[in-house]
Design a protein around this motif. Structure first.
Motif, short mmCIF file in Angstrom:
data_model
loop_
_atom_site.label_atom_id
_atom_site.label_comp_id
_atom_site.label_asym_id
_atom_site.label_seq_id
_atom_site.Cartn_x
_atom_site.Cartn_y
_atom_site.Cartn_z
N ALA A 1 0.78 -1.06 0.08
CA ALA A 1 0.12 -0.07 0.07
C ALA A 1 0.83 1.22 -0.07
O ALA A 1 0.72 2.16 -0.78
CB ALA A 1 -0.91 0.01 1.21
N VAL A 2 2.12 1.29 0.71
CA VAL A 2 2.68 2.46 1.13
C VAL A 2 3.47 2.88 -0.37
O VAL A 2 3.62 3.79 -0.87
CB VAL A 2 3.56 2.38 2.05
CG1 VAL A 2 4.83 3.33 2.12
CG2 VAL A 2 3.00 2.47 3.52
N ASN A 3 4.02 1.78 -0.81
CA ASN A 3 4.80 1.84 -2.03
C ASN A 3 4.06 2.18 -3.26
O ASN A 3 4.47 3.23 -3.91
CB ASN A 3 5.50 0.62 -2.49
CG ASN A 3 6.77 0.25 -1.75
OD1 ASN A 3 7.49 1.11 -1.19
ND2 ASN A 3 7.14 -1.14 -1.54
N ASN A 4 2.77 1.60 -3.51
CA ASN A 4 2.01 2.24 -4.48
C ASN A 4 1.29 3.51 -4.29
O ASN A 4 1.10 4.49 -5.12
CB ASN A 4 0.93 1.00 -4.67
CG ASN A 4 1.45 0.04 -5.40
OD1 ASN A 4 1.71 0.09 -6.54
ND2 ASN A 4 1.77 -1.14 -4.68
N ALA A 5 1.29 3.87 -3.02
CA ALA A 5 0.73 5.33 -2.67
C ALA A 5 1.80 6.37 -3.01
O ALA A 5 1.62 7.49 -3.80
CB ALA A 5 0.36 5.44 -1.21
N LEU A 6 3.01 6.02 -2.72
CA LEU A 6 4.09 6.74 -3.13
C LEU A 6 4.44 6.97 -4.63
O LEU A 6 4.54 8.07 -5.25
CB LEU A 6 5.57 6.39 -2.55
CG LEU A 6 5.56 6.62 -1.11
CD1 LEU A 6 6.73 6.14 -0.59
CD2 LEU A 6 5.39 8.19 -0.80
N HIS A 7 4.03 5.91 -5.31
CA HIS A 7 4.07 5.94 -6.77
C HIS A 7 3.06 6.80 -7.34
O HIS A 7 3.19 7.40 -8.31
CB HIS A 7 4.12 4.38 -7.52
CG HIS A 7 4.05 4.23 -8.85
ND1 HIS A 7 5.17 4.69 -9.54
CD2 HIS A 7 3.05 4.03 -9.81
CE1 HIS A 7 5.04 4.44 -10.84
NE2 HIS A 7 3.79 3.97 -11.20
N TYR A 8 1.80 6.63 -6.69
CA TYR A 8 0.75 7.30 -7.20
C TYR A 8 1.12 9.16 -6.94
O TYR A 8 0.67 9.72 -7.92
CB TYR A 8 -0.56 7.01 -6.34
CG TYR A 8 -1.62 8.26 -6.40
CD1 TYR A 8 -2.68 8.11 -7.48
CD2 TYR A 8 -1.72 9.14 -5.60
CE1 TYR A 8 -3.52 9.12 -7.76
CE2 TYR A 8 -2.85 9.85 -5.74
CZ TYR A 8 -3.73 10.14 -6.68
OH TYR A 8 -4.79 11.00 -6.81
N ILE A 9 1.82 9.43 -6.02
CA ILE A 9 2.12 10.66 -5.62
C ILE A 9 3.29 11.07 -6.86
O ILE A 9 3.07 12.20 -7.24
CB ILE A 9 2.72 10.86 -4.08
CG1 ILE A 9 1.65 10.56 -3.00
CG2 ILE A 9 3.30 12.25 -4.21
CD1 ILE A 9 2.23 10.34 -1.84
N ASN A 10 4.14 10.38 -6.99
CA ASN A 10 4.95 10.63 -7.89
C ASN A 10 5.57 9.31 -8.81
O ASN A 10 5.99 8.42 -8.13
CB ASN A 10 6.33 11.09 -7.33
CG ASN A 10 7.43 11.56 -8.27
OD1 ASN A 10 7.36 11.26 -9.49
ND2 ASN A 10 8.86 12.19 -7.72
N PRO A 11 5.11 9.40 -9.96
CA PRO A 11 5.31 8.15 -10.87
C PRO A 11 6.73 7.65 -10.94
O PRO A 11 7.03 6.46 -11.14
CB PRO A 11 4.70 8.49 -12.26
CG PRO A 11 3.73 9.46 -12.03
CD PRO A 11 4.24 10.24 -10.76
N LYS A 12 7.60 8.59 -10.60
CA LYS A 12 9.14 8.56 -10.73
C LYS A 12 9.50 7.60 -9.49
O LYS A 12 10.39 6.90 -9.24
CB LYS A 12 9.99 9.46 -10.43
CG LYS A 12 9.94 10.29 -11.92
CD LYS A 12 10.75 11.59 -11.98
CE LYS A 12 10.68 12.26 -13.04
NZ LYS A 12 11.46 13.61 -13.32
N ASN A 13 8.53 7.46 -8.20
CA ASN A 13 8.86 6.52 -7.09
C ASN A 13 8.57 4.86 -7.85
O ASN A 13 7.64 4.65 -8.13
CB ASN A 13 8.15 6.90 -6.19
CG ASN A 13 8.41 8.09 -5.25
OD1 ASN A 13 9.60 8.36 -5.31
ND2 ASN A 13 7.34 8.88 -4.90
N ARG A 14 9.54 4.11 -7.40
CA ARG A 14 9.45 2.90 -7.74
C ARG A 14 8.50 2.10 -6.68
O ARG A 14 8.67 2.16 -5.57
CB ARG A 14 10.76 2.20 -7.80
CG ARG A 14 11.77 2.52 -8.97
CD ARG A 14 12.80 1.77 -9.11
NE ARG A 14 13.70 1.73 -7.86
CZ ARG A 14 14.53 0.79 -7.68
NH1 ARG A 14 14.78 0.00 -8.51
NH2 ARG A 14 15.35 1.11 -6.17
N THR A 15 7.86 1.22 -7.49
CA THR A 15 6.81 0.44 -6.51
C THR A 15 7.73 -0.74 -6.00
O THR A 15 7.03 -1.50 -5.23
CB THR A 15 5.72 -0.24 -6.99
OG1 THR A 15 6.21 -0.85 -8.44
CG2 THR A 15 4.83 0.90 -7.83
#
Length: 327
Positions: A301-315
């Motif tokens: 959940a956390v990793n995908n939430a961060l990816h949602y915030i910034n698509p450059k964040n890896r899941t």
């Protein structure tokens, strides 16, 4: 207006671990819970309960698990908003607003880890009960030493009431347990320990009157199906009639859900963009409701939430050994 990266709603074990993992990902994180302390059901209802489904721990007491999770959380300087119930969720272009019974919170993404819903204690339905709340009547125990050397009565007949009675026995001057039935609902082992303890057992009795000036100092008990009454001098009454939970707020937000949980995709996203869920509140085909399951869902959940915030964040950001801040 301060906007956080991730706001986690629910401070039970899954929410606490989600907050810790968000810290590893260096996310600006806030944790909100309707209860006045961390730990959710484990702290509030089952502090003495043994848990057997935590990897690496053949057996661990609920209170000890929460204590270890608290130590883990102190690694990061998160913001905590306890004793605060989330009532509304509003969507804007760049952020989400969570409106609680106290204030508004702003965040780029939300992770719901609220178990079976927001908890509220079942309160005593007796005249003057409101007056004496926090003036002799407690619904939560945050500090056992508050009752040191005091006369304490506990109303309730389940595992939690029995656990509190046994935990307070060596601390309080006197402990009384009041239950409306002859038989307790707790585990047999706990009931046997209670019977051999010094706890005063009043069964089958119900509370009928509360007395005191500014502070509660006397109870009147009535034996069920009888006119017999007893006056009991006390310093504190701990009411343990259980807790009620509700998912009504979540349904009003427009989240796709079943009667008891929120439907999520494999990346733990809900039907509202930017809102994710993990733990018992989240459901999908084949879901098994265990603490261990929820703790595995939390990083997803956390990793995908961060990816949602910034698509450059890896899941798939790598192992914790490479992510954890090195001292």
């Amino acid at each position: 207006m301060e906007i956080f990266d991730i706001t986690i709603v629910g401070a039970g074990p899954v929410g606490m671990f989600a907050a810790f993992y968000a810290g590893i990902r260096q996310a600006k994180t806030k944790l909100i819970d309707s209860l006045p302390q961390l730990g959710g059901q484990l702290t509030t209802l089952y502090p003495e309960k043994n848990i057997y489904d935590i990897p690496g721990f053949p057996i661990v007491k609920a209170a000890d698990l929460v204590s270890n999770l608290e130590k883990q959380l102190r690694t990061f300087s998160h913001t905590y908003c306890l004793d605060e119930e989330v009532l509304e969720l509003k969507q804007y272009d760049d952020y989400l607003e969570l409106i609680t019974n106290k204030e508004s919170h702003y965040t780029k993404a939300v992770v719901l880890a609220i178990g079976n819903g927001s908890f509220q204690p079942r309160r005593l339905q007796i005249e003057q009960a409101d007056k004496f709340e926090n003036h002799g009547i407690d619904y939560y125990i945050n500090d056992l030493m508050k009752y040191a050397g005091k006369k304490v009565a506990i109303a309730g007949g389940g595992d939690s009431a029995i656990d509190w009675a046994l935990m307070l026995e060596p601390i309080a001057d006197e402990v009384s347990l009041i239950h409306r039935r002859d038989q307790f609902r707790g585990h047999e082992h706990s009931v046997e320990k209670l019977k051999t303890s010094s706890v005063n057992i009043y069964t089958p009795y119900i509370l009928t009157e509360l007395n005191g000036e500014q502070e509660l100092d006397r109870l009147t008990l009535q034996k069920t199906k009888s006119d017999e009454t007893i006056n009991l001098n006390i310093d504190y009454l701990i009411v343990n009639y259980g807790f009620s939970s509700s998912l009504e707020h979540l349904r009003s937000w427009g989240l796709e859900s079943t009667r008891q949980a929120i439907l999520v995709e494999p990346d733990m996203r809900t039907s509202i963009p930017g809102v994710y869920a993990c733990g018992d509140i989240a459901t999908y085909d084949g879901k098994v409701k265990l603490i261990a399951t929820g703790m595995g869902e939390a990083p997803t959940a956390v990793n995908n939430a961060l990816h949602y915030i910034n698509p450059k964040n890896r899941t798939q950001p790598g192992h914790s050994t490479s992510l954890f801040p090195q001292k």
